[in-house]
Scaffold this active site. Structure first.
Site, PDB file in Angstrom:
ATOM      1  CG  HIS A 142      16.746  30.554  81.472  1.00  0.00           C
ATOM      2  ND1 HIS A 142      15.859  29.633  80.952  1.00  0.00           N
ATOM      3  CD2 HIS A 142      15.987  31.594  81.915  1.00  0.00           C
ATOM      4  CE1 HIS A 142      14.612  30.103  81.067  1.00  0.00           C
ATOM      5  NE2 HIS A 142      14.675  31.290  81.653  1.00  0.00           N
ATOM      6  NE  ARG A 175      20.389  30.476  77.975  1.00  0.00           N
ATOM      7  CZ  ARG A 175      19.109  30.839  77.830  1.00  0.00           C
ATOM      8  NH1 ARG A 175      18.139  29.973  77.913  1.00  0.00           N
ATOM      9  NH2 ARG A 175      18.784  32.086  77.593  1.00  0.00           N
ATOM     10  CG  ASP A 206      13.489  35.204  82.841  1.00  0.00           C
ATOM     11  OD1 ASP A 206      14.142  34.166  82.596  1.00  0.00           O
ATOM     12  OD2 ASP A 206      12.517  35.566  82.145  1.00  0.00           O
TER      13      ASP A 206
HETATM   14  O1  DOR Z   1      13.061  36.319  77.796  1.00  0.00           O
HETATM   15  C1  DOR Z   1      13.014  35.113  77.978  1.00  0.00           C
HETATM   16  N1  DOR Z   1      14.094  34.328  77.797  1.00  0.00           N
HETATM   17  N2  DOR Z   1      11.850  34.552  78.310  1.00  0.00           N
HETATM   18  C2  DOR Z   1      11.701  33.224  78.388  1.00  0.00           C
HETATM   19  O2  DOR Z   1      10.657  32.786  78.766  1.00  0.00           O
HETATM   20  C3  DOR Z   1      12.794  32.319  77.988  1.00  0.00           C
HETATM   21  C4  DOR Z   1      14.087  32.963  78.223  1.00  0.00           C
HETATM   22  C5  DOR Z   1      15.238  32.193  77.613  1.00  0.00           C
HETATM   23  O3  DOR Z   1      15.363  30.997  77.899  1.00  0.00           O
HETATM   24  O4  DOR Z   1      16.028  32.795  76.906  1.00  0.00           O
HETATM   25 ZN    ZN Z   2      12.954  32.337  82.108  1.00  0.00          ZN
HETATM   26 ZN    ZN Z   3       9.576  32.554  80.893  1.00  0.00          ZN
END
Ligand code: DOR
Ligand code: ZN
Ligand code: ZN
Length: 448
Positions: free
Chosen positions: A63, A65, A310
């Site tokens: 992510h 952002r 992640d």
């Molecule tokens: O822990 C997580 N953070 N799981 C997700 O699915 C979204 C992610 C986030 O975008 O912060």
């Molecule tokens: Zn994620």
């Molecule tokens: Zn996720």
């Protein structure tokens, strides 16, 4: 001829072997792999002093952002974290503000990224409200579509089996994968509402709300839907034995299904919350030892295809809310994943082949990243140079990411990325960024 650069005295990971040799790089590609005496003349020569060189890693779950969430992370800080962690390509998730779910949003995001990325970046899109727009998004090079099943994020109505089927059918024709966050939102919503009403707001309540069944239900539902449409499904961050077994079974039945696990689900259990507290909160949450062991079994048996960090940066204030239901779930992972995996190689829990497979070869294959994830003449010169025996402690305060916390803070690890080359260019040297923003490429899905 004179090439751009030659790297000498390297131990290069070549087709599951480690070979002492040199690498010549020309115009961003690996020009030649061989003995130093056979290298062409070069504008620049670098002695790697016998360090290990792996294909640059690919993190298919990041992510980044930026845009309205730039206070958490930007393209620049996120890709600096990637380079520092040995990743040369990352795939960006679409739960942004605005959500990446239209050709226009994807174009804007791509334009913004091009100015500042330090490593290669590919983009996921959420499903658009109008399915007709899918082909435009694919034409712009999206690497895949993300389907967030825990709540409504994109334009596809996640309650509607027929709508899902139609969307999958469309993607199956285009051979584009769908990456799924698998949690059943009806079940989840009911649980959360009940706990909120009863003023239950501890980590244990969060674990009960996001329980194992919630993950399994979403996985099973999508696998059943997909039986008729044969789309490529990629389950993100699987965390339970039951869901993983459902995926293993679907694989045996030749469904086009793949899956990912994260380092935090491989290395931590729910007991870790006692020490780490809400800062370690992720979705899906950390699970029991039995589930963790099942993920390892899945790696051994090739049910698990990829490891994704992640990387989900948030501010410390967002992680420290009093009520668990307000805490932002997610931890940064780009700067810890490779050292953690290399430490497991030292402990003989993983082979180096597996690390390369899970973090380079398979993500490149699943997401159609042509000429990446493998070390070969003619491929892109995306490389990570590793000091394999270097011991150090993870120090979140020193992260390039804006999110300067980690559930692994203080852990002693062995194996450190010391140089990262992206498209032949040295981007990270001894944990310092040495290239200009914008040197990374936007990568597109190519059918392979
Ligand atoms: O822990 C997580 N953070 N799981 C997700 O699915 C979204 C992610 C986030 O975008 O912060
Ligand atoms: Zn994620
Ligand atoms: Zn996720």
């Amino acid at each position: 001829m004179t090439v751009d650069s030659v790297l000498n005295n390297a131990k290069v990971y070549l087709k599951q072997d480690i070979v002492e040799c040199s690498l010549a790089i020309e115009e961003g590609k690996i020009f030649k792999i061989g003995k130093e005496v056979n290298m062409p003349k070069a504008d620049e020569k670098l002695d790697l002093h016998n360090l290990l060189v792996l294909p640059g890693l690919i993190d298919a779950h990041v992510h980044l952002r930026d845009e309205a969430k730039a206070y958490k992370e930007t393209f620049l800080t996120g890709t600096a974290a990637a380079a520092a962690g040995g990743f040369t390509t990352v795939l960006d998730m679409p739960n942004n503000t605005p959500v990446t779910m239209s050709a226009e949003a994807l174009q804007n995001r791509t334009r913004l990224a091009r100015r500042s990325i330090l490593v290669n970046v590919g983009f996921y899109s959420e499903f658009p409200s109008k399915l007709a727009e899918v082909k435009d998004i694919v034409a712009l090079g999206a690497v895949g579509f993300k389907l967030f099943m825990a709540e409504q994020v994109g334009g596809l109505v996640i309650d509607d089996d027929e709508a899902l089927k139609e969307a999958f059918r469309k993607l199956a024709d285009l051979a584009v994968p769908v990456a799924v966050h698998a949690e059943d939102h009806n079940c989840l919503k009911k649980n959360v509402e009940k706990f909120r009403l009863n003023k239950q707001d501890k980590i244990r309540d969060f674990l009960k709300a996001h329980n194992e069944e919630v993950e399994y239900m979403a996985v099973k539902r999508l696998l059943d839907i997909n039986l008729q449409v044969h789309n490529k499904l990629h389950f993100c961050h699987l965390s339970t034995k039951k869901a993983l077994h459902a995926v293993a079974e679907a694989k045996h039945l030749n469904q086009k299904v793949t899956c990912e696990v994260t380092p935090h689900h491989l290395l931590l259990t729910k007991d870790s919350y006692e020490e780490l507290g809400v800062k370690a909160l992720t979705v899906p949450p950390l699970r029991s030892k039995e589930n963790m062991e099942a993920l390892w079994e899945g790696i051994k048996e090739n049910t698990v295809d990829t490891v994704g960090s992640d990387h989900a940066p948030h501010t410390l204030e967002e992680k420290e809310s009093n009520s668990i239901w307000e805490v932002k779930a997610g931890v940064p992972g780009l700067e810890t994943t490779l050292p953690l995996m290399l430490t497991l190689v030292h402990k003989k829990q993983l082979s180096l082949d597996k690390v390369v497979q899970l973090l380079a070869e398979r993500p490149a294959g699943i997401f159609g990243l042509k000429d990446r994830g493998v070390m070969e003449q003619g491929k892109n010169a995306d490389l990570v140079v590793i000091d394999f025996n270097k011991c150090f402690n993870i120090e979140a305060a020193k992260f390039h990411s804006k999110a300067k916390f980690s559930p692994f803070n203080g852990w002693e690890v062995k194996g450190k990325p010391v140089k990262t080359f992206v498209n032949g260019q040295l981007v990270m040297d001894e944990q310092e960024i040495v290239a200009k923003p914008g040197c990374g490429h936007v990568v597109r899905r190519v059918q392979i």
